[in-house]
Design a protein around this motif. Structure first.
Motif, mmCIF file in Angstrom:
data_model
loop_
_atom_site.group_PDB
_atom_site.id
_atom_site.type_symbol
_atom_site.label_atom_id
_atom_site.label_comp_id
_atom_site.label_asym_id
_atom_site.label_seq_id
_atom_site.Cartn_x
_atom_site.Cartn_y
_atom_site.Cartn_z
ATOM 1 N N GLY A 58 -1.727 -63.495 -7.861
ATOM 2 C CA GLY A 58 -1.194 -64.442 -8.842
ATOM 3 C C GLY A 58 -2.267 -65.172 -9.614
ATOM 4 N N THR A 59 -3.483 -65.129 -9.113
ATOM 5 C CA THR A 59 -4.591 -65.744 -9.830
ATOM 6 C C THR A 59 -5.488 -64.683 -10.449
ATOM 7 O OG1 THR A 59 -5.637 -65.955 -7.646
ATOM 8 C CG2 THR A 59 -4.644 -67.923 -8.584
ATOM 9 N N GLY A 60 -4.933 -63.498 -10.606
ATOM 10 C CA GLY A 60 -5.606 -62.471 -11.415
ATOM 11 C C GLY A 60 -6.526 -61.533 -10.672
ATOM 12 N N MET A 61 -6.555 -61.572 -9.336
ATOM 13 C CA MET A 61 -7.392 -60.606 -8.628
ATOM 14 C C MET A 61 -6.652 -59.274 -8.564
ATOM 15 S SD MET A 61 -9.271 -60.807 -4.879
ATOM 16 C CE MET A 61 -10.247 -62.266 -5.150
ATOM 17 N N SER A 62 -7.375 -58.176 -8.790
ATOM 18 C CA SER A 62 -6.740 -56.862 -8.738
ATOM 19 C C SER A 62 -6.494 -56.458 -7.292
ATOM 20 C CB SER A 62 -7.633 -55.818 -9.402
ATOM 21 O OG SER A 62 -8.791 -55.602 -8.623
ATOM 22 N N LEU A 63 -5.549 -55.548 -7.083
ATOM 23 C CA LEU A 63 -5.267 -55.079 -5.726
ATOM 24 C C LEU A 63 -6.508 -54.440 -5.116
ATOM 25 C CD1 LEU A 63 -1.668 -53.585 -5.929
ATOM 26 C CD2 LEU A 63 -2.390 -55.901 -5.364
ATOM 27 N N LYS A 64 -7.302 -53.806 -5.953
ATOM 28 C CA LYS A 64 -8.539 -53.181 -5.486
ATOM 29 C C LYS A 64 -9.483 -54.217 -4.869
ATOM 30 C CE LYS A 64 -12.359 -50.432 -7.176
ATOM 31 N NZ LYS A 64 -12.970 -49.649 -8.235
ATOM 32 N N GLN A 65 -9.633 -55.326 -5.568
ATOM 33 C CA GLN A 65 -10.504 -56.393 -5.068
ATOM 34 C C GLN A 65 -9.886 -57.073 -3.849
ATOM 35 O OE1 GLN A 65 -11.157 -58.613 -8.797
ATOM 36 N NE2 GLN A 65 -13.252 -58.899 -8.056
ATOM 37 N N ILE A 66 -8.579 -57.209 -3.882
ATOM 38 C CA ILE A 66 -7.891 -57.827 -2.745
ATOM 39 C C ILE A 66 -8.108 -56.964 -1.500
ATOM 40 C CG2 ILE A 66 -5.647 -58.475 -1.784
ATOM 41 C CD1 ILE A 66 -4.781 -59.160 -4.684
ATOM 42 N N LYS A 67 -8.087 -55.643 -1.695
ATOM 43 C CA LYS A 67 -8.356 -54.747 -0.571
ATOM 44 C C LYS A 67 -9.785 -54.941 -0.054
ATOM 45 C CE LYS A 67 -8.804 -49.948 0.874
ATOM 46 N NZ LYS A 67 -9.049 -50.430 2.247
ATOM 47 N N GLU A 68 -10.718 -55.046 -0.981
ATOM 48 C CA GLU A 68 -12.115 -55.302 -0.582
ATOM 49 C C GLU A 68 -12.199 -56.559 0.281
ATOM 50 O OE1 GLU A 68 -15.077 -55.449 -3.787
ATOM 51 O OE2 GLU A 68 -13.975 -53.820 -4.756
ATOM 52 N N TYR A 69 -11.535 -57.610 -0.177
ATOM 53 C CA TYR A 69 -11.528 -58.856 0.583
ATOM 54 C C TYR A 69 -10.899 -58.640 1.958
ATOM 55 C CZ TYR A 69 -10.308 -63.449 2.260
ATOM 56 O OH TYR A 69 -10.164 -64.545 3.060
ATOM 57 N N GLY A 70 -9.787 -57.945 1.967
ATOM 58 C CA GLY A 70 -9.085 -57.685 3.225
ATOM 59 C C GLY A 70 -9.929 -56.860 4.182
ATOM 60 N N ASP A 71 -10.657 -55.917 3.643
ATOM 61 C CA ASP A 71 -11.520 -55.088 4.480
ATOM 62 C C ASP A 71 -12.617 -55.936 5.135
ATOM 63 O OD1 ASP A 71 -9.998 -52.909 3.821
ATOM 64 O OD2 ASP A 71 -11.432 -52.019 2.429
ATOM 65 N N LEU A 72 -13.159 -56.865 4.349
ATOM 66 C CA LEU A 72 -14.173 -57.772 4.912
ATOM 67 C C LEU A 72 -13.540 -58.640 5.998
ATOM 68 C CD1 LEU A 72 -16.022 -58.941 1.669
ATOM 69 C CD2 LEU A 72 -16.882 -57.359 3.401
ATOM 70 N N TYR A 73 -12.330 -59.068 5.728
ATOM 71 C CA TYR A 73 -11.616 -59.903 6.683
ATOM 72 C C TYR A 73 -11.444 -59.168 8.007
ATOM 73 C CZ TYR A 73 -8.125 -63.188 8.419
ATOM 74 O OH TYR A 73 -7.442 -64.115 9.162
#
Lengths: 116, 116
Positions: A58-73
């Motif tokens: 909702g704040t403009g992050m792409s799903l690709k980047q969200i996945k990157e974040y999730g992977d780090l998590y």
DNA sequence: TCTTGACTTAGAGTTAACTTTAACTGTTAG
DNA sequence: CTAACAGTTAAAGTTAACTCTAAGTCAAGA
């Protein structure tokens, strides 16, 4: 310890079952379990995670980047720095975006006032 | 009375020439003229209009809706009410969106503070 | 037992908003 | 005069993010 079917989770997070399956396929929801019949069961943790995905998206992050974040998590403490760096960068982006939205709001309001 | 080539207009409004032609094809820029060789010439008015298109688009209005608004605009005073109603509705949407962004900002900041 | 309904999958289809390509034309600098 | 350049068009291609279809499975109620 409550579990949700995909229909219940869908209702709860306001995303269609299609979207939930899609997010899972894209690797954004690595911890969703299945029952003996192969049906998805969502934990509260999963719903929390979806909530944060919606925030980032909702704040403009792409799903690709969200996945990157999730992977780090998923990699836990070891990747804490990288993960937080992503969030801090994103924070700046949101702040900038709010500024822009306020500027645009003023433009729209000016146009409304023009009365021509 | 200054005129801009597509390259100059592109530079000025920070949209590619492709996008400018696309917007025109979609009916968002009905007043762009052409010189004797068929090349587009943009007036200051056109750039202003593109600026407002960017404002509407940047606040989440679809090109389809922006075209509707532009079509009303072309019909002048007769459609003033409808046009302004659109803008006022959109204004509410922007206000709501800014609220949501602020909520999301807090969520991201909370996550940053978590330190885990 | 039968059927209804909610789920499953892989893969195809959709939509918005560009973005690029191919083939062409007119203007300008050397 | 000609080569390079900046533009033109119609149409095809791309991307992100879904959204749907088809064919199948499983559990529960009449």
């Amino acid at each position: 310890m409550s579990l949700y079917t995909i229909a219940q989770a869908s209702e709860e997070v306001e995303l269609t079952p299609y979207t939930l399956r899609y997010y899972e396929k894209e690797g954004l929801l690595p911890n969703v379990i299945k029952d003996s019949a192969g049906r998805r069961k969502y934990h509260d943790d999963d719903l929390q995670r979806i909530g944060f995905i919606k925030c980032l998206k909702g704040t403009g992050m792409s799903l690709k980047q969200i996945k990157e974040y999730g992977d780090l998590y998923e990699q836990g403490k070891a990747k804490f720095k990288e993960r937080n760096a992503m969030l801090e960068e994103h924070r700046e982006k949101i702040l900038q975006e709010i500024k822009t939205q306020k500027k645009y709001l003023k433009m729209v309001e000016a146009k409304i006032q023009m009365k021509i």
